[in-house]
Design an enzyme around this catalytic site. Structure first.
Site, PDB file in Angstrom:
ATOM      1  N   SER A 150       0.863  -1.182   0.000  1.00 27.33           N
ATOM      2  CA  SER A 150       0.000   0.000   0.000  1.00 27.33           C
ATOM      3  C   SER A 150       0.898   1.229   0.000  1.00 27.33           C
ATOM      4  O   SER A 150       2.078   1.156   0.382  1.00 27.33           O
ATOM      5  CB  SER A 150      -0.890   0.009   1.249  1.00 27.33           C
ATOM      6  OG  SER A 150      -1.507   1.269   1.440  1.00 27.33           O
ATOM      7  N   TYR A 163      -2.392  -1.299  10.351  1.00 32.63           N
ATOM      8  CA  TYR A 163      -2.370  -1.455   8.899  1.00 32.63           C
ATOM      9  C   TYR A 163      -1.081  -0.888   8.322  1.00 32.63           C
ATOM     10  O   TYR A 163      -0.412  -1.540   7.504  1.00 32.63           O
ATOM     11  CB  TYR A 163      -3.578  -0.749   8.289  1.00 32.63           C
ATOM     12  CG  TYR A 163      -3.627  -0.796   6.779  1.00 32.63           C
ATOM     13  CD1 TYR A 163      -4.111  -1.921   6.122  1.00 32.63           C
ATOM     14  CD2 TYR A 163      -3.196   0.292   6.021  1.00 32.63           C
ATOM     15  CE1 TYR A 163      -4.166  -1.963   4.743  1.00 32.63           C
ATOM     16  CE2 TYR A 163      -3.251   0.256   4.640  1.00 32.63           C
ATOM     17  CZ  TYR A 163      -3.728  -0.873   3.996  1.00 32.63           C
ATOM     18  OH  TYR A 163      -3.783  -0.903   2.627  1.00 32.63           O
TER      19      TYR A 163
END
Length: 290
Positions: A150, A163
């Site tokens: 990401s 995350y």
């Protein structure tokens, strides 16, 4: 790696979002797809939709929890038995975690997020890479590993700490793996893709959180509402899956170790690098002063 007919791709988290978009793009190139997901109904529906999109294309659905090492090992044996081997391994399955400051996080947030986002990648590599290496040694064309990280793996957005930490781990893991493969003289290449916002169901990932790892944030409701509103604004106008998949497949074929998909977000990644350069410069100045 030139993507084309006769190859086999394993895609985890393939029932929706990024995984499904990659499956569509690969199937259109003639690649056989082993579609993997933890949600059996969604997985079967996705496989049927893919088959309808590409009549004559080969798609097989496999239900598996990527966070379980034994399940992934069994999956690798099943895929090898059915297709003979794997050319492209896409470790895509991921969860978003819960919003809030790290001090308000629940202890179970961490094993849940890391179990899928990090150990899911590790389990995929441990299950499938030995077979890919054996095929290469037997004279088959070298394969490719794509780990979906990401933009959060190159930056440090607040209030999404588990995350963010997990995606930094995926980037570092991918870079280390690439060096390991080079040292053993394998031609298998590794790419980590670090996208910004792509249309997906990651906001709903709590739907698959195991009951054994349930937990609630202690963040005060009024603070959480502000955080959620800020994130909702950032998630507007997501990139469509087709555009994302086209960029990723081009990156794979170019053997790009780091694939970026959102040019408008690049300044955020570069700002972090500037911080590293500034720290190096300060260290050099301190040494000269000494």
């Amino acid at each position: 790696m030139k993507i084309g007919t006769g190859q086999v791709a394993v895609i985890t988290g393939g029932a929706s979002g990024i995984g499904f978009a990659l499956a569509k793009a690969l199937l259109a190139r003639g690649v056989t797809i082993a579609l993997v997901d933890i949600e059996a109904p969604a997985l079967n529906a996705a496989a049927e939709e893919l088959a309808a999109m590409q009549p004559g294309g080969s798609v097989a659905a496999f239900t598996a929890d990527v966070s379980d090492a034994a399940t992934m090992t069994a999956l690798a044996h099943e895929v090898a038995s059915r297709f003979g081997g794997v050319d492209l391994l896409v470790n895509n399955a991921g969860v978003g975690g819960l919003l809030g400051p790290v001090w308000d996080s629940h202890p179970n947030d961490w094993p849940w997020v890391f179990g899928v986002n990090v150990f899911g990648v590790v389990n995929g590599l441990r299950a499938f890479l030995p077979g890919m290496l054996a095929r290469e040694r037997a004279g088959h064309a070298a394969g490719h590993v794509l780990n979906v990280a990401s933009l959060a793996g190159l930056t440090a957005p607040p209030f999404l700490t588990a995350y963010t930490a997990s995606k930094h781990a995926v980037v570092g893991l991918s870079e280390s793996l690439a060096q390991e493969l080079a040292i053993v003289q394998s031609r298998i290449r590794v790419s980590a893709v670090c996208p910004g916002v792509v249309r997906s169901r990651i906001k709903e990932s709590v739907r698959n959180r195991p009951q054994a790892l349930a937990g609630q944030s202690r963040t005060p409701p009024e603070m959480l509402a502000r955080i959620e509103a800020a994130f909702a604004a950032q998630l507007e106008n997501p990139m469509e899956g087709e555009d994302f998949a086209a960029r990723v497949l081009a990156g794979i074929e170019a053997d790009e170790p780091l694939i970026l998909t959102h040019p408008e977000q690049n300044p955020h990644a570069l700002a972090r690098l500037e911080g590293v350069r500034a720290a190096v410069a300060r260290q050099a100045g301190d040494r000269q002063a000494a």
